[in-house]
Design a protein around this motif. Structure first.
Motif, PDB file in Angstrom:
ATOM      1  N   TYR A  40       8.545  -1.183   1.801  1.00  0.00           N
ATOM      2  CA  TYR A  40       7.619  -0.335   1.056  1.00  0.00           C
ATOM      3  C   TYR A  40       6.179  -0.722   1.366  1.00  0.00           C
ATOM      4  O   TYR A  40       5.854  -1.904   1.504  1.00  0.00           O
ATOM      5  N   ARG A  47       0.068   1.290  -2.223  1.00  0.00           N
ATOM      6  CA  ARG A  47      -1.386   1.480  -2.240  1.00  0.00           C
ATOM      7  C   ARG A  47      -1.857   1.511  -3.696  1.00  0.00           C
ATOM      8  O   ARG A  47      -1.421   2.378  -4.458  1.00  0.00           O
ATOM      9  N   CYS A  56      -4.041   2.725  -5.757  1.00  0.00           N
ATOM     10  CA  CYS A  56      -5.049   3.782  -5.851  1.00  0.00           C
ATOM     11  C   CYS A  56      -5.907   3.595  -7.109  1.00  0.00           C
ATOM     12  O   CYS A  56      -5.385   3.335  -8.193  1.00  0.00           O
ATOM     13  N   PRO A  66      -1.775   6.164 -11.111  1.00  0.00           N
ATOM     14  CA  PRO A  66      -0.851   6.634 -10.079  1.00  0.00           C
ATOM     15  C   PRO A  66      -0.852   5.662  -8.892  1.00  0.00           C
ATOM     16  O   PRO A  66      -1.884   5.400  -8.284  1.00  0.00           O
ATOM     17  N   GLU A  97       0.605   4.902  -5.164  1.00  0.00           N
ATOM     18  CA  GLU A  97       1.277   5.542  -4.026  1.00  0.00           C
ATOM     19  C   GLU A  97       2.180   4.530  -3.328  1.00  0.00           C
ATOM     20  O   GLU A  97       1.737   3.439  -2.974  1.00  0.00           O
ATOM     21  N   VAL A  98       3.430   4.907  -3.157  1.00  0.00           N
ATOM     22  CA  VAL A  98       4.412   4.058  -2.490  1.00  0.00           C
ATOM     23  C   VAL A  98       4.970   4.822  -1.294  1.00  0.00           C
ATOM     24  O   VAL A  98       5.440   5.951  -1.432  1.00  0.00           O
ATOM     25  N   GLU A  99       4.904   4.204  -0.138  1.00  0.00           N
ATOM     26  CA  GLU A  99       5.463   4.797   1.075  1.00  0.00           C
ATOM     27  C   GLU A  99       6.762   4.065   1.413  1.00  0.00           C
ATOM     28  O   GLU A  99       6.761   2.848   1.605  1.00  0.00           O
ATOM     29  N   SER A 159       4.251   8.316   9.309  1.00  0.00           N
ATOM     30  CA  SER A 159       4.360   7.896   7.915  1.00  0.00           C
ATOM     31  C   SER A 159       5.796   8.013   7.426  1.00  0.00           C
ATOM     32  O   SER A 159       6.569   8.835   7.928  1.00  0.00           O
ATOM     33  N   LYS A 200       6.509   9.490   1.075  1.00  0.00           N
ATOM     34  CA  LYS A 200       5.529   9.026   0.099  1.00  0.00           C
ATOM     35  C   LYS A 200       5.925   9.460  -1.306  1.00  0.00           C
ATOM     36  O   LYS A 200       6.346  10.594  -1.523  1.00  0.00           O
ATOM     37  N   GLN A 201       5.789   8.544  -2.230  1.00  0.00           N
ATOM     38  CA  GLN A 201       6.111   8.773  -3.630  1.00  0.00           C
ATOM     39  C   GLN A 201       4.946   8.315  -4.504  1.00  0.00           C
ATOM     40  O   GLN A 201       4.148   7.473  -4.082  1.00  0.00           O
ATOM     41  N   ILE A 202       4.849   8.875  -5.683  1.00  0.00           N
ATOM     42  CA  ILE A 202       3.884   8.400  -6.659  1.00  0.00           C
ATOM     43  C   ILE A 202       4.657   7.714  -7.783  1.00  0.00           C
ATOM     44  O   ILE A 202       5.519   8.312  -8.423  1.00  0.00           O
ATOM     45  N   ARG A 203       4.395   6.418  -7.948  1.00  0.00           N
ATOM     46  CA  ARG A 203       5.008   5.659  -9.028  1.00  0.00           C
ATOM     47  C   ARG A 203       3.948   5.489 -10.129  1.00  0.00           C
ATOM     48  O   ARG A 203       3.036   4.682 -10.000  1.00  0.00           O
TER      49      ARG A 203
END
Length: 299
Positions: free
Chosen positions: A215, A218, A220, A272, A274-276, A288, A291-294
């Motif tokens: 993973y 980021r 943010c 928020p 960001e998890v890739e 890339s 991508k998900q937002i956790r």
């Protein structure tokens, strides 16, 4: 001299062309993995503006029960003319001159043949090599990759450095580094060695790593005043995206990091993150992952 505590003997690494029969002593063709060891030399550090000038590969079978290579090693080595003078810094590092590459072209058919038969591609700095070879040979896009530099925790195995030349010296070898083919042979032999505690080879560790997701997180909108905490935690700054990020090797590590961010960086506020999600097909590529937002919920 080898037994004397004040001396250490290093021997020149001799490439192995055939590892012989499987150490398991039985037919392992059904479970063997074909591993492609790869190294490049290039005109510079960025795949976007530089070219490959040398490519070397070894294709070898690995017994998954023992993590040991067996059978004949198929080799490839070739130069490619970049269509421009090789920069001085690249000539100094690689020893490759304009005369050596002039008019040379990599054998596409041979590269594609070895690649088609590989189950896994390994490089010692896959984050560097993968974007270069994917740009030159699109077939690399569809192969799982592992990085022997990043996917093995060499420090826990007692290594002071994860540089390939240092890992080879730890095992009693020296060699002329920064030429692609000998680097490949050195890497294969280093990865064929078992660590003292678990008797597990580097090849075994990388075959296991391929099945696992990693993973890129980021942080943010992290508050400016948290920058020292993030840096101390091992985060790096992406100047283009203007965000702090880190890489994590497991779901458990990701969840622990999200909990730390919530408590130490965002102060329990909603945020928020960001998890890739990266798998072996996208890890170390210029592409890339998913991508998900956790979202961190407010407490």
């Amino acid at each position: 001299m080898e037994s004397h505590p004040d001396f250490r003997v290093l021997r020149r690494l001799v490439p192995v062309g055939d590892y012989g029969a499987s150490p398991s002593g039985h037919d392992v063709n059904a479970t063997a993995r074909r591993v492609l060891i790869l190294d490049t030399e290039t005109t510079g550090l960025s795949h976007a503006g530089n070219q490959i000038i040398e490519l070397a590969m070894l294709l070898v079978q690995v017994d998954t029960a023992t993590g040991q290579p067996f059978g004949r090693v198929e080799t490839f080595e070739g130069f490619e003319d970049p269509g421009m003078p090789i920069p001085e810094v690249a000539r100094q590092v690689t020893g490759i001159t304009d005369e050596m590459v002039r008019g040379q072209h990599l054998d596409d058919a041979r590269v594609e043949d070895l690649l088609a038969r590989a189950d896994l591609v390994i490089a010692h700095n896959a984050g560097f090599d993968r974007p270069f070879v994917e740009a030159r040979f699109p077939g690399f896009l569809n192969k799982p990759w592992a990085c022997s530099f990043a996917d093995i925790d060499w420090k826990t195995q007692g290594a002071a450095s994860a540089k390939l030349s240092a890992l080879a010296q730890d095992r009693g070898w020296f060699y002329d580094a920064h030429r692609a083919l000998v680097d490949c042979h050195a890497l294969l032999q280093v990865l064929s060695c078992s660590d003292a505690e678990s008797a597990t080879t580097g090849l075994s560790r990388l075959i296991t790593a391929v099945a696992q997701s990693s993973y890129k997180l980021r942080a943010c909108g992290a508050p400016f005043e948290s920058k020292d905490k993030l840096k101390g935690r091992g985060y790096r700054w992406d100047g283009d995206a203007r965000v702090w990020f880190c890489s994590l090797g497991s779901e458990d590590a990701l969840n622990a990091e999200l909990a730390w961010l919530k408590a130490e960086v965002y102060g329990g506020r909603r945020a928020p993150i960001e998890v890739e999600v990266l798998d072996a097909l996208t890890r170390y590529s210029a592409r890339s992952g998913e991508k998900q937002i956790r979202g961190l919920q407010q407490t």
